[in-house]
Design a protein around this motif. Structure first.
Motif, PDB file in Angstrom:
ATOM      1  N   GLY A  24       0.776  -1.232   0.000  1.00 23.51           N
ATOM      2  CA  GLY A  24       0.000   0.000   0.000  1.00 23.51           C
ATOM      3  C   GLY A  24       0.807   1.281   0.000  1.00 23.51           C
ATOM      4  N   ASP A 149     -13.927  -3.039   7.806  1.00 24.28           N
ATOM      5  CA  ASP A 149     -13.540  -3.281   6.407  1.00 24.28           C
ATOM      6  C   ASP A 149     -13.272  -1.948   5.716  1.00 24.28           C
ATOM      7  OD1 ASP A 149     -13.037  -4.556   3.999  1.00 24.28           O
ATOM      8  OD2 ASP A 149     -15.153  -4.574   3.415  1.00 24.28           O
ATOM      9  N   LEU A 150     -11.998  -1.723   5.335  1.00 27.55           N
ATOM     10  CA  LEU A 150     -11.615  -0.485   4.654  1.00 27.55           C
ATOM     11  C   LEU A 150     -11.051  -0.804   3.281  1.00 27.55           C
ATOM     12  CD1 LEU A 150      -9.723   1.456   7.499  1.00 27.55           C
ATOM     13  CD2 LEU A 150     -12.144   1.588   6.906  1.00 27.55           C
ATOM     14  N   THR A 151     -11.260   0.105   2.342  1.00 29.92           N
ATOM     15  CA  THR A 151     -10.615  -0.029   1.036  1.00 29.92           C
ATOM     16  C   THR A 151      -9.129   0.308   1.189  1.00 29.92           C
ATOM     17  OG1 THR A 151     -10.930   2.279   0.380  1.00 29.92           O
ATOM     18  CG2 THR A 151     -12.740   0.736  -0.080  1.00 29.92           C
ATOM     19  N   THR A 152      -8.359   0.022   0.146  1.00 34.87           N
ATOM     20  CA  THR A 152      -6.921   0.298   0.193  1.00 34.87           C
ATOM     21  C   THR A 152      -6.645   1.759   0.501  1.00 34.87           C
ATOM     22  OG1 THR A 152      -6.424  -1.490  -1.342  1.00 34.87           O
ATOM     23  CG2 THR A 152      -4.772   0.242  -1.117  1.00 34.87           C
ATOM     24  N   GLU A 154      -8.718   4.029   1.768  1.00 35.18           N
ATOM     25  CA  GLU A 154      -9.231   4.410   3.089  1.00 35.18           C
ATOM     26  C   GLU A 154      -8.208   4.046   4.159  1.00 35.18           C
ATOM     27  OE1 GLU A 154     -13.989   3.796   2.071  1.00 35.18           O
ATOM     28  OE2 GLU A 154     -12.916   2.332   3.290  1.00 35.18           O
ATOM     29  N   TYR A 155      -7.616   2.854   4.044  1.00 35.35           N
ATOM     30  CA  TYR A 155      -6.604   2.470   5.017  1.00 35.35           C
ATOM     31  C   TYR A 155      -5.376   3.382   4.929  1.00 35.35           C
ATOM     32  CZ  TYR A 155      -3.017   0.179   7.664  1.00 35.35           C
ATOM     33  OH  TYR A 155      -2.017  -0.040   8.575  1.00 35.35           O
ATOM     34  N   ILE A 193     -12.762  10.151   0.210  1.00 40.43           N
ATOM     35  CA  ILE A 193     -12.217   9.105   1.075  1.00 40.43           C
ATOM     36  C   ILE A 193     -12.423   9.458   2.547  1.00 40.43           C
ATOM     37  CG2 ILE A 193     -10.095   7.964   1.822  1.00 40.43           C
ATOM     38  CD1 ILE A 193      -9.109   8.196  -1.072  1.00 40.43           C
ATOM     39  N   ARG A 196     -15.993   8.910   3.594  1.00 39.04           N
ATOM     40  CA  ARG A 196     -16.294   7.496   3.838  1.00 39.04           C
ATOM     41  C   ARG A 196     -15.687   7.030   5.159  1.00 39.04           C
ATOM     42  NH1 ARG A 196     -14.913   6.090  -1.943  1.00 39.04           N
ATOM     43  NH2 ARG A 196     -13.078   5.052  -1.061  1.00 39.04           N
ATOM     44  N   LYS A 200     -17.433   5.298   8.575  1.00 41.47           N
ATOM     45  CA  LYS A 200     -17.045   3.988   9.083  1.00 41.47           C
ATOM     46  C   LYS A 200     -16.470   4.059  10.496  1.00 41.47           C
ATOM     47  CE  LYS A 200     -16.216   1.803   4.581  1.00 41.47           C
ATOM     48  NZ  LYS A 200     -15.259   1.056   3.726  1.00 41.47           N
TER      49      LYS A 200
END
Length: 224
Positions: A24, A149-152, A154-155, A193, A196, A200
């Protein structure tokens, strides 16, 4: 997070680039010491991996000059040399760690993560902020004990905030540290991002961990 790799061996340079991207990271690759010195002193780097035996400017000189110019990012040096004096010299002039060739890519990645944690003041891979827990090695995220659960991307944004808590972070800074040098992210990507992430991380609106500072950027609150 953005990593600079300065390595003249093409196969190794490309291997490191692929491995870091899978983790990442945004990656800048340089094939010689001259380009490496420019990137190390001019680019917004979070960590550098520098081979000592480079054509043009040596790896030692890159380390020395980066520290002379007060660049404080962690530096991991690579060396094929067995002479312990080279390793000692590299550490004394400002490198933070070294790996001797040949090495396993898993070892190098573990050292990269450890250096980034230590530079942010974290000795252990798992850090907590209010109800949030982030494992900076496994990249697992939990909220109130439940896996999140995070997208790439988002992380990647969350990781940057976690490593810079209570600091004002501009949108430009996020762009520079999350994207490749030649990337052209859309102007509203960061806002989307972060929007979102807010939903979360704080679905009930009880914590509000990410503050917007008008005209300045964002700030991640270290306490909940």
């Amino acid at each position: 997070m953005r990593v600079l790799v300065v390595e003249d061996e093409t196969a190794l340079r490309e291997l490191l680039g692929r491995a870091l991207k899978r983790q990442g990271f945004a990656v800048d690759l340089c094939a010689d010491g001259t380009d490496g010195l420019h990137c190390a002193t001019e680019y917004p780097v979070d960590l550098a991996i520098i081979d000592l035996g480079l054509p043009g400017t040596s790896g030692m000189e890159i380390v020395r000059e980066a520290r002379k110019r007060e660049r404080t990012f962690p530096i991991l040096v690579l060396t094929a040399r067995s002479d312990w004096q080279d390793k000692v010299e590299a550490l004394e002039i400002g490198a933070d760690d070294y790996v001797t060739k040949p090495f396993r890519i898993e070892e190098l990645m573990a050292r990269v993560h450890a250096l980034l944690r230590r530079s942010a003041g974290h000795a252990a891979p798992e850090v907590s902020f209010g109800p949030l827990t982030v494992n900076l090695s496994s990249q697992d995220v939990a909220l109130g004990g439940e896996a999140l659960d995070l997208t790439t991307f988002e992380y990647k944004v969350l990781e940057y905030f976690v490593l810079h808590p209570d600091q004002v972070v501009s949108k430009m800074e996020l762009n520079e540290h999350l994207y490749e040098e030649d990337a052209d992210p859309e102007s509203n990507v960061i806002e989307v991002i972060i929007g979102r992430l807010r939903k979360k991380l704080d679905p009930d609106g009880d914590w509000a961990p990410i503050e917007t500072l008008r005209g300045r950027g964002y700030r991640f609150r270290a306490t909940g």
